[in-house]
Design an enzyme around this catalytic site. Structure first.
Site, PDB file in Angstrom:
ATOM      1  N   GLU A 170       3.997   1.542  -1.748  1.00 30.46           N
ATOM      2  CA  GLU A 170       3.532   0.149  -1.756  1.00 30.46           C
ATOM      3  C   GLU A 170       4.521  -0.776  -2.463  1.00 30.46           C
ATOM      4  O   GLU A 170       4.107  -1.623  -3.260  1.00 30.46           O
ATOM      5  CB  GLU A 170       2.178   0.045  -2.484  1.00 30.46           C
ATOM      6  CG  GLU A 170       1.071   0.827  -1.852  1.00 30.46           C
ATOM      7  CD  GLU A 170      -0.284   0.546  -2.492  1.00 30.46           C
ATOM      8  OE1 GLU A 170      -1.258   0.540  -1.754  1.00 30.46           O
ATOM      9  OE2 GLU A 170      -0.350   0.329  -3.713  1.00 30.46           O
TER      10      GLU A 170
ATOM     11  N   GLU B  41      -3.316   5.701   4.214  1.00 29.80           N
ATOM     12  CA  GLU B  41      -4.408   5.898   3.264  1.00 29.80           C
ATOM     13  C   GLU B  41      -5.697   5.386   3.880  1.00 29.80           C
ATOM     14  O   GLU B  41      -6.047   4.214   3.742  1.00 29.80           O
ATOM     15  CB  GLU B  41      -4.108   5.200   1.941  1.00 29.80           C
ATOM     16  CG  GLU B  41      -2.952   5.852   1.209  1.00 29.80           C
ATOM     17  CD  GLU B  41      -2.750   5.330  -0.198  1.00 29.80           C
ATOM     18  OE1 GLU B  41      -3.680   4.706  -0.740  1.00 29.80           O
ATOM     19  OE2 GLU B  41      -1.648   5.542  -0.744  1.00 29.80           O
TER      20      GLU B  41
HETATM   21  C1  GLA Z   1      -3.146   2.603  -3.241  1.00 28.34           C
HETATM   22  C2  GLA Z   1      -2.140   3.617  -3.728  1.00 28.34           C
HETATM   23  C3  GLA Z   1      -2.753   4.958  -4.045  1.00 28.34           C
HETATM   24  C4  GLA Z   1      -4.043   4.804  -4.797  1.00 28.34           C
HETATM   25  C5  GLA Z   1      -4.973   3.917  -3.991  1.00 28.34           C
HETATM   26  C6  GLA Z   1      -6.315   3.683  -4.650  1.00 28.34           C
HETATM   27  O1  GLA Z   1      -3.364   2.685  -1.963  1.00 28.34           O
HETATM   28  O2  GLA Z   1      -1.107   3.794  -2.794  1.00 28.34           O
HETATM   29  O3  GLA Z   1      -1.827   5.690  -4.787  1.00 28.34           O
HETATM   30  O4  GLA Z   1      -3.768   4.241  -6.017  1.00 28.34           O
HETATM   31  O5  GLA Z   1      -4.402   2.647  -3.867  1.00 28.34           O
HETATM   32  O6  GLA Z   1      -6.961   4.870  -4.885  1.00 28.34           O
END
Ligand code: GLA
Length: 611
Positions: A161, A231
């Site tokens: 991210e 995700e």
């Molecule tokens: C983001 C991050 C993950 C985690 C999620 C929340 O997507 O990439 O590592 O922290 O948020 O669980």
């Protein structure tokens, strides 16, 4: 070995070895699951109908002190990847260096913060040098496990991210080169949330995103490329003092029907044992709990949930549909019939254990358990303490002591990270934290002690560079900065606990002075099984079993139980130590199931763009 063609993104679906391929992934972090259970959890992932395992790699655990590397036992990443291969799973590796993941400092080692000018996640020389040294150790361990070299790794994620951090335009290119130059040849990916999508990608690297980017947006972003929701949040994490999050939204079918590849975050969350947890700070600081149950398809202790069965049925019907549909969508699956479900693990509810011995922190034990105290005119933050071969203190508590010559207003100037118990001549006088920054101390000459706890460094957001812990600046008495501190590092590691064991403990008949350590023995007859520890009547502290730090107990909840895996127990005597800050009930209880506390459903908040 014959030529193997890795994962490719030339059209609207992935191909692997030239054949169309749909990634049906699930995240399980090896560092959050006791190693004896890795096989069980991966088998359950496979039996659910998934074909790919994804995992982060936590730098802070692999290099706990600068230049000291751990890649064995619980942290044997190579063994974990080999196991995935043995079970017929592909692997997507997410090596960071920053990973977020609700880990302290997003998985970055806290010793990086000893450099006053540190700029984490940038091309600042102090950071890139440290990343290069770490990658020199890490990447050779995984490079030979890539697909083209006969292994299961089909893709590698660049950072995590970065688009929502975006402090340095050169940085992603640096991480990419750091991977390529060390022999990573599989598909590189970036992964971003909505706010970061614009700046988080790299040319030639496939963009991935989280589910709260709506279905339509996904298709607009990459019209000619395969789509992967890296995700797909099937749950959410929890923080102390707020309800347990559950997640009931169901849009997976829609995504699968539209040809999207998915990765379930988390398929099985496990536990952030010890002091692994991070924190959130979106205006106010909130520390994360130890359980990483995540309301995932497999529970914290690896049990099947209703979600698991729903998912399995969905994936099963999806697979049969695929088999009967046109050849164009035939998927390269690793065996089309799903394997049998591994058996459910039995739990045990042990008889309550009386902790019959104790030792108070105030029995002059600190000079022994902390080796030598450190003295300085000004308070020194944890990371800068001269401990752990000059890597500083990463986690736990630090005790700061000084003499005061009068009473009055003790003001933290918001320099307490994150919570300090204040004592005058060993008597509790109050708590300083983000909300309470001033307390009034009685008159006269006294020893002032502050037991400061790192409750977890923030793991997401722009303030990563500011995550130093302990006392991070002056504290004042009647507006005058206090001086001449003696500091003790109480990190509650194995060595610390060993030193503690060698002291003379007292019987717990009389009420001890708090904080104190309590000790007792759990006698296990026969084969040990998983259980959950409960501490009704206790307030706040740390639980250690056979030298393993399980994590915090805190009566504010929501987490009311601590997971104690069977493999960490043995037949016969098992030592339980509970550190308690305020009030002990004297007994440790056990439960068959976790108690997550009050519940809140977060589907609406996270899926608002889809509903
Ligand atoms: C983001 C991050 C993950 C985690 C999620 C929340 O997507 O990439 O590592 O922290 O948020 O669980």
């Amino acid at each position: 070995m014959s030529h193997r063609e890795g994962l490719r993104t030339d059209s609207i679906y992935f191909t692997l070895n030239g054949a169309p391929f749909r990634i049906l992934g699930g995240s399980i972090h090896y560092f959050r699951v006791p190693r004896p259970y890795w096989r069980d959890r991966l088998l359950k992932l496979k039996a659910c109908g998934l074909n790919t395992l994804t995992t982060y790699v936590p730098w802070n655990l692999h290099e706990p002190e600068k230049g000291v590397y751990c890649f064995s036992e619980q942290l044997d990443l190579e063994a974990y990847i080999h196991l995935a291969a043995e079970l017929g799973l592909w692997v997507i590796l997410r090596p960071g260096p920053y990973i977020c993941a609700e880990l302290d400092l997003g998985g970055l080692p806290s010793w990086l913060l000893r450099d006053k000018n540190m700029k984490l996640r940038t091309t600042y020389l102090g950071f890139t040098t440290a990343v290069n040294s770490y990658f020199d150790k890490l990447i050779p361990r995984v490079a030979h496990l890539q697909f083209k070299r006969g292994g299961p790794i089909i893709a590698v994620q660049v950072e995590n991210e970065y688009g929502s951090y975006a402090k340095d335009e050169q940085y992603l290119m640096f991480v990419k080169e750091a991977l390529l130059s060390r022999g990573i040849t599989e598909l590189l990916l970036t992964c971003d949330n909505r706010e970061g999508l614009k700046c988080g990608g790299l040319d030639v690297i496939t963009l991935l995103m989280h589910l709260y980017v709506s279905g339509c947006e996904l298709f607009v972003l990459q019209p000619q490329k395969p789509l992967l929701v890296m995700e797909y949040w099937c749950g959410w994490f929890d923080v102390w003092g707020e309800p347990h999050h559950v997640f009931s939204a169901q849009v997976l079918k829609e995504l699968l029907d539209r040809g999207v590849s998915i990765n379930l975050y988390m398929f099985h969350g496990g536990t952030s044992f010890g002091f692994m947890n991070g924190a959130v700070d979106l205006g106010s600081y909130k520390s994360q709990i130890n359980s990483y149950d995540y309301d995932a398809p497999l529970s914290e202790s690896g049990d099947y949930t209703n979600k698991y069965h729903l998912l399995k049925n969905l994936l099963r019907s999806f697979q049969s549909k695929l088999l009967f549909s046109s050849l164009k969508f035939l998927i390269l699956f690793l065996g089309c019939s799903l394997p049998h479900l591994p058996a459910v693990q039995g739990k045990r509810v042990y008889e309550p254990v009386v902790l019959s011995e104790h030792i108070s922190l105030w029995e002059n034990i600190c000079p022994v358990i902390c080796f030598q105290p450190f003295s300085s005119d000004d308070p020194v933050n944890m990371e800068d303490l001269p401990v752990n071969h000059n890597s500083g203190q990463s986690y736990g508590y630090t005790l700061y002591e000084t003499t005061i010559y009068r009473g009055g207003a003790l003001n933290s100037r918001n320099h307490v990270r994150d919570r300090a118990l204040v004592f005058i001549d060993k008597h509790f006088s109050g708590v300083l934290d983000y909300r309470t920054q001033e307390i009034v101390l009685p008159q006269s000459e006294r020893i002032l002690s502050l037991l400061v706890e790192n409750c977890g460094r923030v793991n997401y957001g722009p303030a990563l560079d500011k995550q130093r812990k302990g006392l991070v600046g002056d504290i004042t008495l009647n507006h005058i900065p206090l001086k001449k501190f003696t500091m003790y590092s109480l990190d509650m590691t194995h060595n610390f606990i060993n030193r503690l064991q060698s002291l003379k403990w007292k019987s717990t008949n009389q009420n001890p002075l708090y904080p104190a350590f309590f000790r007792g023995s759990l006698v296990v007859e026969g084969q040990p099984r998983d259980t959950f520890i409960k501490l009704p009547g206790w307030r706040k502290g740390v639980v250690i079993v056979n030298g393993q730090n399980l994590g915090r107990h805190w009566s504010v909840g929501p987490q009311d139980t601590l997971y104690l895996p069977g493999p960490w127990l043995k037949s016969g005597d098992n030592q339980l130590i509970v550190f308690e800050e305020h009030r002990a009930e004297g007994k440790v209880h056990f439960a068959e199931n976790p108690q997550h506390g009050k519940i809140t459903d977060v589907s609406r908040q996270l899926f608002c763009t889809l509903l």
